[in-house]
Design a protein around this motif. Structure first.
Motif, mmCIF file in Angstrom:
data_model
loop_
_atom_site.group_PDB
_atom_site.id
_atom_site.type_symbol
_atom_site.label_atom_id
_atom_site.label_comp_id
_atom_site.label_asym_id
_atom_site.label_seq_id
_atom_site.Cartn_x
_atom_site.Cartn_y
_atom_site.Cartn_z
ATOM 1 N N ALA A 34 0.425 -1.092 0.230
ATOM 2 C CA ALA A 34 -0.605 -0.135 0.313
ATOM 3 C C ALA A 34 0.603 1.092 -0.122
ATOM 4 O O ALA A 34 0.658 2.260 -0.763
ATOM 5 C CB ALA A 34 -0.825 0.289 1.782
ATOM 6 N N ILE A 35 1.927 1.196 0.982
ATOM 7 C CA ILE A 35 2.773 2.546 1.126
ATOM 8 C C ILE A 35 4.171 2.021 -0.447
ATOM 9 O O ILE A 35 5.063 1.493 0.223
ATOM 10 C CB ILE A 35 3.304 2.471 1.977
ATOM 11 N N GLU A 36 4.591 2.756 -1.186
ATOM 12 C CA GLU A 36 5.638 2.194 -2.018
ATOM 13 C C GLU A 36 7.170 3.305 -2.119
ATOM 14 O O GLU A 36 6.856 4.485 -2.177
ATOM 15 C CB GLU A 36 5.478 1.902 -3.281
ATOM 16 N N ILE A 37 7.486 2.880 -0.537
ATOM 17 C CA ILE A 37 8.397 4.350 -1.010
ATOM 18 C C ILE A 37 9.951 3.787 -1.338
ATOM 19 O O ILE A 37 11.159 4.628 -0.907
ATOM 20 C CB ILE A 37 8.959 5.337 0.649
ATOM 21 N N GLY A 38 10.014 2.833 -1.251
ATOM 22 C CA GLY A 38 11.962 2.066 -1.680
ATOM 23 C C GLY A 38 12.525 1.021 -0.691
ATOM 24 O O GLY A 38 13.433 0.918 -1.079
ATOM 25 N N ASN A 39 11.514 1.135 0.193
ATOM 26 C CA ASN A 39 12.038 0.449 1.995
ATOM 27 C C ASN A 39 12.596 -0.776 1.011
ATOM 28 O O ASN A 39 11.158 -1.531 0.706
ATOM 29 C CB ASN A 39 10.847 0.918 3.016
ATOM 30 N N VAL A 40 13.152 -1.959 1.737
ATOM 31 C CA VAL A 40 13.167 -3.062 1.664
ATOM 32 C C VAL A 40 11.989 -3.910 2.779
ATOM 33 O O VAL A 40 11.786 -5.128 2.560
ATOM 34 C CB VAL A 40 14.661 -3.799 2.486
ATOM 35 N N ARG A 41 12.274 -3.160 3.532
ATOM 36 C CA ARG A 41 10.861 -4.193 5.389
ATOM 37 C C ARG A 41 10.286 -3.848 4.960
ATOM 38 O O ARG A 41 9.713 -2.354 4.706
ATOM 39 C CB ARG A 41 12.209 -4.273 6.260
ATOM 40 N N PRO A 42 8.821 -4.366 5.274
ATOM 41 C CA PRO A 42 7.925 -3.433 5.540
ATOM 42 C C PRO A 42 7.923 -2.654 6.985
ATOM 43 O O PRO A 42 8.320 -2.253 7.601
ATOM 44 C CB PRO A 42 7.001 -4.494 5.618
ATOM 45 N N LEU A 43 7.033 -1.984 6.440
ATOM 46 C CA LEU A 43 7.271 -0.370 7.516
ATOM 47 C C LEU A 43 5.548 -1.128 8.561
ATOM 48 O O LEU A 43 4.510 -0.810 8.495
ATOM 49 C CB LEU A 43 5.910 0.622 7.071
ATOM 50 N N ILE A 44 5.714 -1.425 9.432
ATOM 51 C CA ILE A 44 5.242 -1.543 11.013
ATOM 52 C C ILE A 44 4.712 -0.532 11.523
ATOM 53 O O ILE A 44 5.088 0.692 11.806
ATOM 54 C CB ILE A 44 6.385 -2.419 11.658
ATOM 55 N N PRO A 45 3.825 -0.390 11.666
ATOM 56 C CA PRO A 45 2.577 -1.993 11.346
ATOM 57 C C PRO A 45 1.842 -1.548 9.644
ATOM 58 O O PRO A 45 1.122 -1.954 9.440
ATOM 59 C CB PRO A 45 1.181 -1.772 12.338
ATOM 60 N N LEU A 46 1.788 -1.156 9.117
ATOM 61 C CA LEU A 46 1.621 0.258 7.452
ATOM 62 C C LEU A 46 0.984 -0.896 6.579
ATOM 63 O O LEU A 46 0.054 -0.772 5.770
ATOM 64 C CB LEU A 46 1.572 1.347 7.741
ATOM 65 N N GLN A 47 2.618 -1.906 6.476
ATOM 66 C CA GLN A 47 2.645 -2.753 5.553
ATOM 67 C C GLN A 47 2.472 -4.444 6.467
ATOM 68 O O GLN A 47 2.946 -5.313 5.958
ATOM 69 C CB GLN A 47 3.653 -2.799 4.626
ATOM 70 N N ILE A 48 1.534 -4.445 6.892
ATOM 71 C CA ILE A 48 1.454 -6.207 7.660
ATOM 72 C C ILE A 48 0.127 -6.168 8.249
ATOM 73 O O ILE A 48 -1.080 -5.158 8.437
ATOM 74 C CB ILE A 48 2.237 -6.018 9.334
ATOM 75 N N ASP A 49 -0.292 -7.197 6.873
ATOM 76 C CA ASP A 49 -1.923 -7.765 7.114
ATOM 77 C C ASP A 49 -1.705 -8.379 8.640
ATOM 78 O O ASP A 49 -0.834 -9.125 9.045
ATOM 79 C CB ASP A 49 -1.668 -8.976 5.600
ATOM 80 N N PRO A 50 -3.160 -8.822 8.829
ATOM 81 C CA PRO A 50 -3.780 -10.159 9.472
ATOM 82 C C PRO A 50 -3.990 -10.606 9.497
ATOM 83 O O PRO A 50 -3.757 -11.048 8.266
ATOM 84 C CB PRO A 50 -5.154 -8.844 9.642
ATOM 85 N N PRO A 51 -2.831 -11.560 10.352
ATOM 86 C CA PRO A 51 -3.335 -11.732 11.543
ATOM 87 C C PRO A 51 -1.635 -10.832 12.212
ATOM 88 O O PRO A 51 -1.542 -10.536 13.312
ATOM 89 C CB PRO A 51 -3.274 -12.873 11.910
ATOM 90 N N ASP A 52 -1.015 -11.115 11.613
ATOM 91 C CA ASP A 52 0.065 -10.343 11.818
ATOM 92 C C ASP A 52 0.224 -9.217 12.168
ATOM 93 O O ASP A 52 0.874 -9.019 13.839
ATOM 94 C CB ASP A 52 1.489 -10.555 11.110
ATOM 95 N N HIS A 53 -0.165 -8.391 11.684
ATOM 96 C CA HIS A 53 -0.858 -6.732 12.057
ATOM 97 C C HIS A 53 -1.164 -6.861 13.622
ATOM 98 O O HIS A 53 -0.608 -6.257 14.468
ATOM 99 C CB HIS A 53 -1.759 -6.626 11.094
ATOM 100 N N VAL A 54 -2.384 -7.212 13.897
ATOM 101 C CA VAL A 54 -2.186 -7.353 15.055
ATOM 102 C C VAL A 54 -1.495 -7.525 16.917
ATOM 103 O O VAL A 54 -1.421 -7.279 17.686
ATOM 104 C CB VAL A 54 -3.678 -8.701 15.894
ATOM 105 N N LYS A 55 -0.240 -8.371 16.545
ATOM 106 C CA LYS A 55 0.583 -8.711 16.903
ATOM 107 C C LYS A 55 1.216 -6.973 16.761
ATOM 108 O O LYS A 55 1.216 -6.686 18.833
ATOM 109 C CB LYS A 55 1.861 -10.074 16.675
ATOM 110 N N TYR A 56 1.399 -6.585 16.769
ATOM 111 C CA TYR A 56 2.707 -5.346 16.023
ATOM 112 C C TYR A 56 1.491 -4.165 16.860
ATOM 113 O O TYR A 56 2.348 -3.313 17.249
ATOM 114 C CB TYR A 56 2.618 -5.177 15.032
ATOM 115 N N ARG A 57 -0.135 -4.488 17.202
ATOM 116 C CA ARG A 57 -0.418 -3.366 17.817
ATOM 117 C C ARG A 57 -0.449 -3.718 18.552
ATOM 118 O O ARG A 57 -0.806 -2.393 19.528
ATOM 119 C CB ARG A 57 -1.977 -3.384 16.414
ATOM 120 N N ARG A 58 -0.837 -4.494 19.335
ATOM 121 C CA ARG A 58 -0.708 -5.238 20.645
ATOM 122 C C ARG A 58 0.767 -4.613 21.700
ATOM 123 O O ARG A 58 0.245 -4.127 22.566
ATOM 124 C CB ARG A 58 -0.598 -6.803 20.823
#
Length: 171
Positions: free
Chosen positions: A71-95
């Motif tokens: 969703a957000i493409e800025i040339g980064n190698v790793r995902p932007l947490i939590p913006l580029q993480i989908d559920p269910p992994d997203h929930v872990k970071y939100r917690r």
């Protein structure tokens, strides 16, 4: 063939390139035209851009249909947490993040943030003008972040370099 409107190289007279100074200086007219005329826009060989609140909310609430990963493409190698993480992994970071950024915790920072804003403004008030990005928009959130992490303000230049290296990696 898709029913989604296709964007040309330019849309509404504004280049879609991230380096367009006209678009960077005044993005609001372009956003308004997108919402009114092309609320769902697919850029050829690129992303789909949603410009209405209800559509964005629907997409965010339906990760099985709309992934945040690209969703957000800025040339980064790793995902932007939590913006580029989908559920269910997203929930872990939100917690992990939610307690730190809860309204009650943010309210505790208000006196320090107000003092910081006043200090930053004091740095340019006599001139009657400022370079907003360099003198307020960048140092304010970065200093608050250092405060949240308990890191010394003296490290802000190092932190800003790390931030830029992550967001805009060389090459």
């Amino acid at each position: 063939m898709t029913d989604e409107p296709q964007a040309s190289e330019t849309t509404f007279g504004l280049s879609l390139g991230a380096d367009d100074p006209e678009l960077a200086a005044r993005p609001q007219p372009g956003y308004t035209m997108l919402r009114e005329s092309m609320p769902v826009m697919r850029i050829p060989d690129g992303p789909v851009i949603l410009s209405r609140h209800d559509d964005v909310t629907f997409a965010l609430k339906n990760p099985d249909l709309f992934s945040s990963i690209n969703a957000i493409e800025i040339g980064n190698v790793r995902p932007l947490i939590p913006l580029q993480i989908d559920p269910p992994d997203h929930v872990k970071y939100r917690r992990l993040l939610d307690p730190v950024f809860a309204p009650r915790e943010m309210a505790k920072l208000e006196p320090k943030v107000r003092a910081l804003v006043n200090e930053l403004i004091d740095g340019f008030i006599e001139r009657g003008e400022c370079e907003f990005n360099a003198e307020l928009a960048v140092p304010l959130p970065c200093t608050v972040f250092l405060e949240l992490l308990g890191l010394p303000y003296a490290d802000i230049d190092r932190f800003l370099q790390w931030k830029d290296d992550i967001i805009r990696p060389v090459g």
